[in-house]
Motif scaffolding. Structure first.
Motif, PDB file in Angstrom:
ATOM      1  N   LEU A  61      34.470  50.322  84.165  1.00  0.00           N
ATOM      2  CA  LEU A  61      34.670  51.587  85.158  1.00  0.00           C
ATOM      3  C   LEU A  61      36.095  51.034  86.233  1.00  0.00           C
ATOM      4  N   LEU A  85      34.462  56.506  81.938  1.00  0.00           N
ATOM      5  CA  LEU A  85      35.584  57.301  82.767  1.00  0.00           C
ATOM      6  C   LEU A  85      36.137  58.629  82.266  1.00  0.00           C
ATOM      7  N   GLU A  87      34.658  61.593  82.519  1.00  0.00           N
ATOM      8  CA  GLU A  87      34.893  62.747  83.358  1.00  0.00           C
ATOM      9  C   GLU A  87      35.203  62.208  84.841  1.00  0.00           C
ATOM     10  N   ASN A  88      36.071  61.342  84.880  1.00  0.00           N
ATOM     11  CA  ASN A  88      36.524  60.834  86.017  1.00  0.00           C
ATOM     12  C   ASN A  88      37.808  61.325  86.486  1.00  0.00           C
ATOM     13  N   THR A  89      38.012  62.151  87.335  1.00  0.00           N
ATOM     14  CA  THR A  89      39.265  63.109  87.780  1.00  0.00           C
ATOM     15  C   THR A  89      40.135  62.100  88.497  1.00  0.00           C
ATOM     16  N   ASP A  90      39.934  61.027  89.158  1.00  0.00           N
ATOM     17  CA  ASP A  90      40.704  60.255  89.623  1.00  0.00           C
ATOM     18  C   ASP A  90      41.393  59.337  88.592  1.00  0.00           C
ATOM     19  N   ASP A 111      36.857  68.534  87.655  1.00  0.00           N
ATOM     20  CA  ASP A 111      36.386  68.792  89.089  1.00  0.00           C
ATOM     21  C   ASP A 111      35.673  70.115  89.116  1.00  0.00           C
ATOM     22  N   GLY A 114      32.564  69.106  87.051  1.00  0.00           N
ATOM     23  CA  GLY A 114      31.742  67.831  87.282  1.00  0.00           C
ATOM     24  C   GLY A 114      30.435  67.872  88.213  1.00  0.00           C
TER      25      GLY A 114
END
Length: 664
Positions: A61, A85, A87-90, A111, A114
């Motif tokens: 992560l 990661l 589905e991690n927009t950042d 986003d 999510g």
């Protein structure tokens, strides 16, 4: 096409992506935690880089650490797999800022989908059917309780940022709402770092049917048919298949169109899954959209003859979709199950440890295996305990189920306990065979799928002993000399009489002693007051064939070292360990004076204090381990002497958490 990609994941999915990249001539870079230094994805990749400690937060992560490896290794793109990661927009935005392609949808799409709450609001605007409920911003417990009453019971609490069954609870009445909400929020916080929830009216006996969607950067969006995932336990998928036995062409067309509409609502690019809950009357409702490749994607690949990872790579590189909707043609039926290190007889407690043996069916045009471990590898406590995915494909559902049963019968796992026998019973159960299972069926009828403690009978003991005798006789007793000498055979031959051998077998803590006379597949066996005459015994290709008291039998049986495993046509399994014939002493098991941690984990709730008088089965602590909450219950009625763990403590396996006084 890309020359080099980094895979920001581990285990089976990392190995899966590597295989496609190797076929396409793309160099792969893996990353690994300290717990995964010897893992298969590390060995399969062209190169692999360490990124931190064993826990996901210390390694998989750590987006910046992964991007640093991508820059240093020359990777042009990053495939996030599923989980971590993906589905991690950042992280997706950080990839773009670093000039590295994120092999997945745009951050805006992630986003939008999510949050279950935001996704429902968006779907509402695009006329995608929704289950009645609440997905608003006000998360005060009192307001949620009021909305629950307005929605009506029974209802479902779901983590707004969730997936994979985490943070989900069914609430039957208003009295149970507060406790269920608190538990769902704790689990959601641990899994997603977000305590927000949504409320939905509970649809009785629903089916879970999802559609694979794919979009490209040229505005094309299609679906690749459905997968039915109704066989679930605690909202975790157990068996996935395509096509759904429930859908007809008209329903399939309507649901497929709704899935494409959902994807168009967020201008979707890449692989995604639109999930629906389907009532017994065929009415369907949008549940959520997973903006990534799903664990069960192989069943879609098998029926369509496609490689969805290759599609992901090509779409991420800017290419259009290879097919139009009207060109999608399915053939046959495919089913997937997942082999886990878990103990179904102990409430599916996740397991860990070294895989002493891992025997899987041979891959063929009907059988596919996607695995991230081999025999000798370790299933660690830090990640999902999946061992492999088993996928079968044949011309129709009945044939596919036959393939599944046959493949599971050939599977053997030694080391941590596994769910293989549970899956065998699942594949034979009438509710599955007849295609009438719903998402709650397993939880309502779980006892029908569990074996319980079934001790081996005389036949199983005599069959195991016969296999041991044959194995002993096939191994020369001397390393050199005349191979035809009677002294070179370990068959207890004696001048003037057939001799006696004692075969000692341990079945868990139960010891079986079998006296044997005879040789070369012909024996007289005794266990206590029971006896059996064995004739014509032969062992080969995992099958023991023999006549037991004149009745010919074919017994699936495998041997590895001192371990013997038997299997019958109802999915029952018995495992024996060979023991010294004359060296054993039994020991009485101690009373249940302690409650111990079944595995390493973190204590999230303590419900007991010293001096409490409790009943057997009463919940004393709640533990979070391997991404799930476990309720730890009193092993007997009694008075608590002491509690050795506090909320937030990380405890080791077998640590004593609660002590009871001597008297109940």
């Amino acid at each position: 096409m890309f020359d080099c990609i980094l895979i920001a994941n581990r285990g089976e999915i990392a190995c899966r992506v590597i295989r496609t990249c190797r076929r396409l001539g793309i160099r792969t870079v893996a990353v690994y935690s300290t717990a995964d230094a010897d893992a298969q994805h590390v060995r399969l990749a062209d190169e692999a880089w360490p990124i931190g400690g064993p826990r996901p937060a210390e390694s998989y992560l750590r987006g910046e650490a992964i991007l640093d490896v991508a820059r240093r290794s020359g990777a042009q793109a990053i495939h996030p797999g599923y989980g971590f990661l993906s589905e991690n927009t950042d992280f997706a935005r950080a990839c773009a800022a670093a000039g590295i392609v994120f092999i997945g949808p745009r951050p805006e799409s992630i986003d939008a989908m999510g949050s279950k709450a935001a996704a429902k609001a968006l779907m509402e605007k695009h006329a995608v059917p929704l289950v009645p409920g609440y997905h608003g911003e006000d998360q005060e417990p009192a307001h949620l309780a009021a909305e629950a009453t307005r929605t009506g019971f029974p209802l479902m609490i779901k983590a707004a940022a969730g997936g994979g069954g985490k943070g989900m609870r069914i609430v039957r009445d208003a009295a149970g709402f507060a406790d269920a909400l608190a538990s769902a929020q704790r689990e959601a916080a641990n899994a997603f770092g977000d305590t927000r929830v949504i409320l939905e009216r509970y649809v009785g006996h629903p089916r879970h049917i999802e559609f694979q969607v794919f979009g490209d950067s040229h505005g094309n969006i299609i679906h690749l048919n459905e997968r039915e995932c109704s066989a679930q336990r605690r909202y975790q998928k157990v068996l996935e298949e395509t096509p759904s036995p429930f859908l007809d062409e008209e329903r399939r067309a309507r649901m497929g169109a709704a899935a494409v509409a959902a994807a168009r609502a967020v201008d979707y690019v890449g692989a995604g899954t639109v999930e629906f809950i389907v009532g017994q009357d065929g009415e369907f409702f949008f549940m959520e959209m997973n903006t990534r490749l799903q664990v069960e994607h192989p069943v879609t690949e098998e029926t369509l003859g496609l490689d969805l990872v290759e599609w992901q790579l090509r779409v991420a590189h800017g290419e259009p979709l290879p097919l139009r909707q009207e060109d999608v043609r399915a053939s046959g039926h495919a089913i997937e199950v997942r082999l886990y290190a878990e103990d179904p007889e102990a409430n599916f407690l996740p397991g860990s440890g070294r895989l002493a043996a891992l025997a899987l069916p041979s891959p063929s045009r009907h059988v596919r295996l996607d695995a991230g471990v081999v025999a000798g590898d370790t299933v660690t406590i830090f990640y999902d305990p999946m061992i492999a995915k088993l996928i079968v494909h044949d011309r129709d559902r009945a044939k596919a189920l036959e393939r599944l049963r046959e493949a599971l019968a050939q599977t053997d796992i030694a080391g941590p306990k596994s769910n293989v026998a549970f899956l065998e019973r699942l594949a034979r159960h009438p509710a599955v065979v007849e295609g009438r299972i719903d998402t709650g069926y397993l939880d309502r009828h779980l006892d029908e799928f569990l074996m319980g403690t079934t001790r081996a009978g005389d036949l199983e003991c005599f069959a195991a002993a016969t296999a041991v005798l044959l194995a002993d006789e096939s191994a020369p007793a001397v390393a050199a000399g005349d191979p035809h000498s009677p002294w070179a055979s370990a068959d207890a031959w004696r001048l003037g009489h057939p001799g006696k051998r004692v075969v000692a077998l341990m079945e868990g803590e139960c010891r079986h002693e079998i006296d044997a006379h005879g040789h070369d597949g012909h024996y007289v066996l005794h266990q206590g007051d029971h006896s059996c005459t064995v004739a014509g015994a032969r062992l080969g290709d995992g099958i023991l064939s023999a006549r037991f008291d004149g009745r010919a039998r074919r017994v699936p049986l495998s041997m590895e070292g001192t371990r013997i495993r038997l299997h019958d046509d109802e999915g029952r399994r018995w495992t024996f360990e060979r023991a010294p014939a004359y060296a054993w002493a039994g020991e009485a098991s101690p009373g249940a004076r302690h409650l111990v941690a079944p595995m390493p984990g973190r204590i999230v709730l303590v419900r007991a204090t010293a001096g409490d008088v409790v009943e057997e089965g009463q919940e004393l602590l709640v533990m979070e381990a391997m991404k799930m909450e476990l309720a730890l219950k009193a092993p007997r009625a009694g008075t608590i002497e002491s509690v050795s763990a506090a909320q937030g403590d990380f405890v080791d396996a077998d640590a004593i958490l609660v002590r009871f006084t001597e008297t109940a």
